[in-house]
Scaffold this active site. Sequence first.
Site, PDB file in Angstrom:
ATOM      1  N   GLU A 197      -9.800  -2.179   5.296  1.00  0.00           N
ATOM      2  CA  GLU A 197     -10.395  -1.874   6.592  1.00  0.00           C
ATOM      3  C   GLU A 197     -11.649  -2.719   6.818  1.00  0.00           C
ATOM      4  O   GLU A 197     -12.243  -3.220   5.857  1.00  0.00           O
ATOM      5  CB  GLU A 197     -10.778  -0.384   6.633  1.00  0.00           C
ATOM      6  N   ASN A 244      -7.627  -3.216  14.287  1.00  0.00           N
ATOM      7  CA  ASN A 244      -9.001  -3.494  13.856  1.00  0.00           C
ATOM      8  C   ASN A 244      -9.061  -4.699  12.914  1.00  0.00           C
ATOM      9  O   ASN A 244     -10.088  -4.958  12.300  1.00  0.00           O
ATOM     10  CB  ASN A 244      -9.607  -2.259  13.178  1.00  0.00           C
ATOM     11  N   ASP A 294       0.817  -1.223   0.000  1.00  0.00           N
ATOM     12  CA  ASP A 294       0.000   0.000   0.000  1.00  0.00           C
ATOM     13  C   ASP A 294       0.848   1.269   0.000  1.00  0.00           C
ATOM     14  O   ASP A 294       2.065   1.228   0.210  1.00  0.00           O
ATOM     15  CB  ASP A 294      -0.965   0.002   1.201  1.00  0.00           C
TER      16      ASP A 294
HETATM   17  C1  F6R Z   1       1.404  -1.532   6.138  1.00  0.00           C
HETATM   18  C2  F6R Z   1       0.089  -2.147   6.202  1.00  0.00           C
HETATM   19  C3  F6R Z   1      -0.700  -2.191   7.453  1.00  0.00           C
HETATM   20  C4  F6R Z   1       0.145  -2.488   8.701  1.00  0.00           C
HETATM   21  C5  F6R Z   1      -0.732  -2.489   9.950  1.00  0.00           C
HETATM   22  C6  F6R Z   1       0.085  -2.675  11.204  1.00  0.00           C
HETATM   23  O1  F6R Z   1       1.948  -1.616   4.842  1.00  0.00           O
HETATM   24  O2  F6R Z   1      -0.377  -2.604   5.207  1.00  0.00           O
HETATM   25  O3  F6R Z   1      -1.700  -3.172   7.326  1.00  0.00           O
HETATM   26  O4  F6R Z   1       0.770  -3.723   8.545  1.00  0.00           O
HETATM   27  O5  F6R Z   1      -1.420  -1.277  10.042  1.00  0.00           O
HETATM   28  O6  F6R Z   1       0.891  -1.557  11.385  1.00  0.00           O
HETATM   29  P1  F6R Z   1       2.022  -1.535  12.503  1.00  0.00           P
HETATM   30  O7  F6R Z   1       3.008  -2.561  12.113  1.00  0.00           O
HETATM   31  O8  F6R Z   1       2.600  -0.149  12.441  1.00  0.00           O
HETATM   32  O9  F6R Z   1       1.344  -1.831  13.795  1.00  0.00           O
END
Ligand code: F6R
Length: 261
Positions: A143, A136, A67
Amino acid sequence: MRIYVSKDYEEMSKKAANIVAAQIYLRPNSVIGLATGSTPLLMYQELVRLHKEEGLDFSEVVTFNLDEYIGLPERDVNSYHYYMHNQFFNHINIRRDNIHIPNGMASNIDKECVDYERLIMVQGGIDLQVLGIGKNGHIGFNEPDVKFETATHRVKLDEETINANARFFQCIEQVPQYAISMGIKTIMHAKKVLLLANGSAKAEAVFKSVYGGITPETPASILQLHQDVTMVLDEGGAQMLGRSLANYNIDNALNRLQAQA
Ligand code: F6R
């Protein structure tokens, strides 16, 4: 689904790096899907160490990031382009034209999404997709929703995700509201999935993803239907799963469905 519970973040990261390295040793021209965020930081450091000290060769590896924020230029320190180059690509021998990250500055975002998806296909699909997980239950920026988004698409970030990511920005208003994300279909088409989660803040999301119903309200729960998922957790991330599951091959929904068929 295989679940490994490591004693801490460091052990988790080394285990994850070893899984990625094994993929590259076995298939030097692997297509690897990559994540950003806090979780894989130490995994990247370990992969860099394996490259510098043990000759892990990235010269034929192709990468696709999950992403990117919409509206942040590549040089912005909060863009995922910046993160990936700074944390990883600048320290290994990957070819620049083998690196793919969605372009959040594209003038036509819908076209960018279609082109990104096509590029993945042209490369023969993703061999190993690395994922983190949101509190979440999001994977990539898919999401919680009433439906599973399919291919790479534009997403409106949840308030929870914006709040969680605000720690990297000077103020919450600077956090972009939109991103480009690989879709659930893109992720599910990866031949192997490696999901990392550390810290007790992720425990509930991990629990719901492993044991909960398969629902777009917990996007990661769809992984129960994937043939080859490895979760590498630390004790915090695994704390709701129960001790007996540690380092165990668990019977997942797919096995249950196959048994019923
Ligand atoms: C990042 C991504 C997100 C993160 C998730 C966890 O490229 O796709 O899904 O993996 O938000 O984020 P952290 O590791 O910062 O807790």
